[in-house]
Design an enzyme around this catalytic site. Structure first.
Site, PDB file in Angstrom:
ATOM      1  N   VAL A   1     -34.904 -67.195   5.555  1.00 21.35           N
ATOM      2  CA  VAL A   1     -35.154 -65.805   5.149  1.00 21.35           C
ATOM      3  C   VAL A   1     -34.472 -64.806   6.073  1.00 21.35           C
ATOM      4  O   VAL A   1     -34.708 -63.606   5.965  1.00 21.35           O
ATOM      5  CB  VAL A   1     -36.674 -65.518   5.107  1.00 21.35           C
ATOM      6  CG1 VAL A   1     -37.382 -66.436   4.117  1.00 21.35           C
ATOM      7  CG2 VAL A   1     -37.315 -65.640   6.498  1.00 21.35           C
ATOM      8  N   ASP A   2     -33.608 -65.290   6.971  1.00 18.70           N
ATOM      9  CA  ASP A   2     -33.078 -64.431   8.036  1.00 18.70           C
ATOM     10  C   ASP A   2     -31.816 -63.663   7.677  1.00 18.70           C
ATOM     11  O   ASP A   2     -31.373 -62.799   8.427  1.00 18.70           O
ATOM     12  CB  ASP A   2     -32.807 -65.268   9.285  1.00 18.70           C
ATOM     13  CG  ASP A   2     -32.036 -66.543   8.992  1.00 18.70           C
ATOM     14  OD1 ASP A   2     -30.990 -66.461   8.330  1.00 18.70           O
ATOM     15  OD2 ASP A   2     -32.483 -67.635   9.420  1.00 18.70           O
TER      16      ASP A   2
ATOM     17  N   CYS B   1     -45.754 -51.570  -7.544  1.00 23.37           N
ATOM     18  CA  CYS B   1     -44.744 -51.028  -8.443  1.00 23.37           C
ATOM     19  C   CYS B   1     -43.443 -51.805  -8.253  1.00 23.37           C
ATOM     20  O   CYS B   1     -43.444 -52.887  -7.677  1.00 23.37           O
ATOM     21  CB  CYS B   1     -44.551 -49.520  -8.210  1.00 23.37           C
ATOM     22  SG  CYS B   1     -43.791 -49.092  -6.625  1.00 23.37           S
TER      23      CYS B   1
ATOM     24  N   CYS C   1     -42.927 -53.464  -2.874  1.00 23.39           N
ATOM     25  CA  CYS C   1     -44.264 -52.963  -3.181  1.00 23.39           C
ATOM     26  C   CYS C   1     -44.939 -53.904  -4.168  1.00 23.39           C
ATOM     27  O   CYS C   1     -44.372 -54.218  -5.219  1.00 23.39           O
ATOM     28  CB  CYS C   1     -44.171 -51.556  -3.772  1.00 23.39           C
ATOM     29  SG  CYS C   1     -45.789 -50.865  -4.204  1.00 23.39           S
TER      30      CYS C   1
ATOM     31  N   HIS D   1     -36.726 -68.602  -0.611  1.00 21.93           N
ATOM     32  CA  HIS D   1     -37.961 -68.091  -0.007  1.00 21.93           C
ATOM     33  C   HIS D   1     -37.887 -66.610   0.318  1.00 21.93           C
ATOM     34  O   HIS D   1     -38.719 -66.096   1.070  1.00 21.93           O
ATOM     35  CB  HIS D   1     -38.286 -68.898   1.260  1.00 21.93           C
ATOM     36  CG  HIS D   1     -38.566 -70.350   0.967  1.00 21.93           C
ATOM     37  ND1 HIS D   1     -38.514 -71.342   1.921  1.00 21.93           N
ATOM     38  CD2 HIS D   1     -38.894 -70.977  -0.193  1.00 21.93           C
ATOM     39  CE1 HIS D   1     -38.796 -72.507   1.372  1.00 21.93           C
ATOM     40  NE2 HIS D   1     -39.031 -72.315   0.091  1.00 21.93           N
TER      41      HIS D   1
END
Length: 245
Positions: free
Chosen positions: A103-104, A130, A127, A119
């Site tokens: 995820v980096d 929304c 958010c 991932h």
């Protein structure tokens, strides 16, 4: 089967459709902790106890403290030769897909473009109320709020107990099923559904190659295996022969 660099390089050179699956081992060579085992503790807690929707609902401040600490740490990390070699491989290959469990964002920093993030990405926030989503490498407030609806933002990553984003998963499965060669790099092959991609590729006729520091539970199912640092092995797969004459 334990293979030679030359054997795998010949396969890479001859492939028109290359798919790569990367895991934490690639990022670890850039100094990114894996957050597993004894080194995976943060303030006496495991990452699994923080990267979870129930933890966020129970104590969002603690979860955001953890993620802001991780973001601060990742700002010091840079792509390593493995990331750079994969970006070069993409540029030299007619069809290339890089599927990552990391995820980096280091693959993108190195220049990779066709990246499927199974991932998510720690630099994106979204958010839950929304459609707001943005990528932000700046220092975030302790509890960042949505500019649209004022709801509490969360990291745009897949937490334990959550499903992968369907579109990303579908694209990853489709890429693996159509690959000439699948390179599985820096991952133990234990986390599903990523762990099943090599078997899927193999059943559809692809050659599967493992690149890892040491053997994994999946080594015996791979066509070939190269054991050592990805940052040392992958650049050698991209070396072009000297032109003489």
């Amino acid at each position: 089967m334990i293979a030679s660099i030359e054997t795998v390089k010949a396969l890479v050179d001859g492939a028109e459709r290359i798919v790569v699956l990367t895991g934490a081992g690639v990022s670890a060579e850039s100094g990114v902790p894996t957050f597993r085992g004894a080194d995976g503790l943060w303030n006496g807690l495991r990452a699994e106890d923080l990267a979870h929707p129930e933890a966020f609902a129970r104590d969002p401040q603690k979860v955001w403290d953890f993620y802001n600490w991780r973001r601060d740490m990742l700002r010091q990390c840079r792509p390593n030769p493995a990331h750079e070699a994969l970006a070069a491989m993409e540029a030299a290959t007619p069809s290339f897909n890089l599927i990552t469990q990391n995820v980096d964002g280091l693959h993108q920093q190195a220049g990779s473009e066709s990246v499927l993030e199974l991932h998510g990405n720690i630099w994106r926030v979204r958010c839950p109320q929304c459609t707001f989503k943005t990528e932000d490498h700046d220092v975030l407030p302790p509890l960042p709020k949505c500019p649209g609806c004022n709801a509490l933002l969360r990291p745009d990553v897949v937490w334990f107990g959550e499903q992968l984003e369907p579109g990303t998963l579908h694209s990853s499965v489709e890429a693996a099923a159509n690959a000439d060669i699948l390179l599985v790099i820096g991952t133990s092959g234990l986390v599903q559904p990523a762990a099943s991609l090599a078997d899927l590729a193999n059943r559809h006729g692809a050659v599967t190659v493992e690149v890892n520091l040491e053997p994994t539970p999946n080594t015996g199912f791979m066509d070939f295996a190269l054991h050592g640092k990805a940052g040392e092995i992958l650049p050698r797969l991209m070396l072009q022969p000297l032109l003489i004459g």
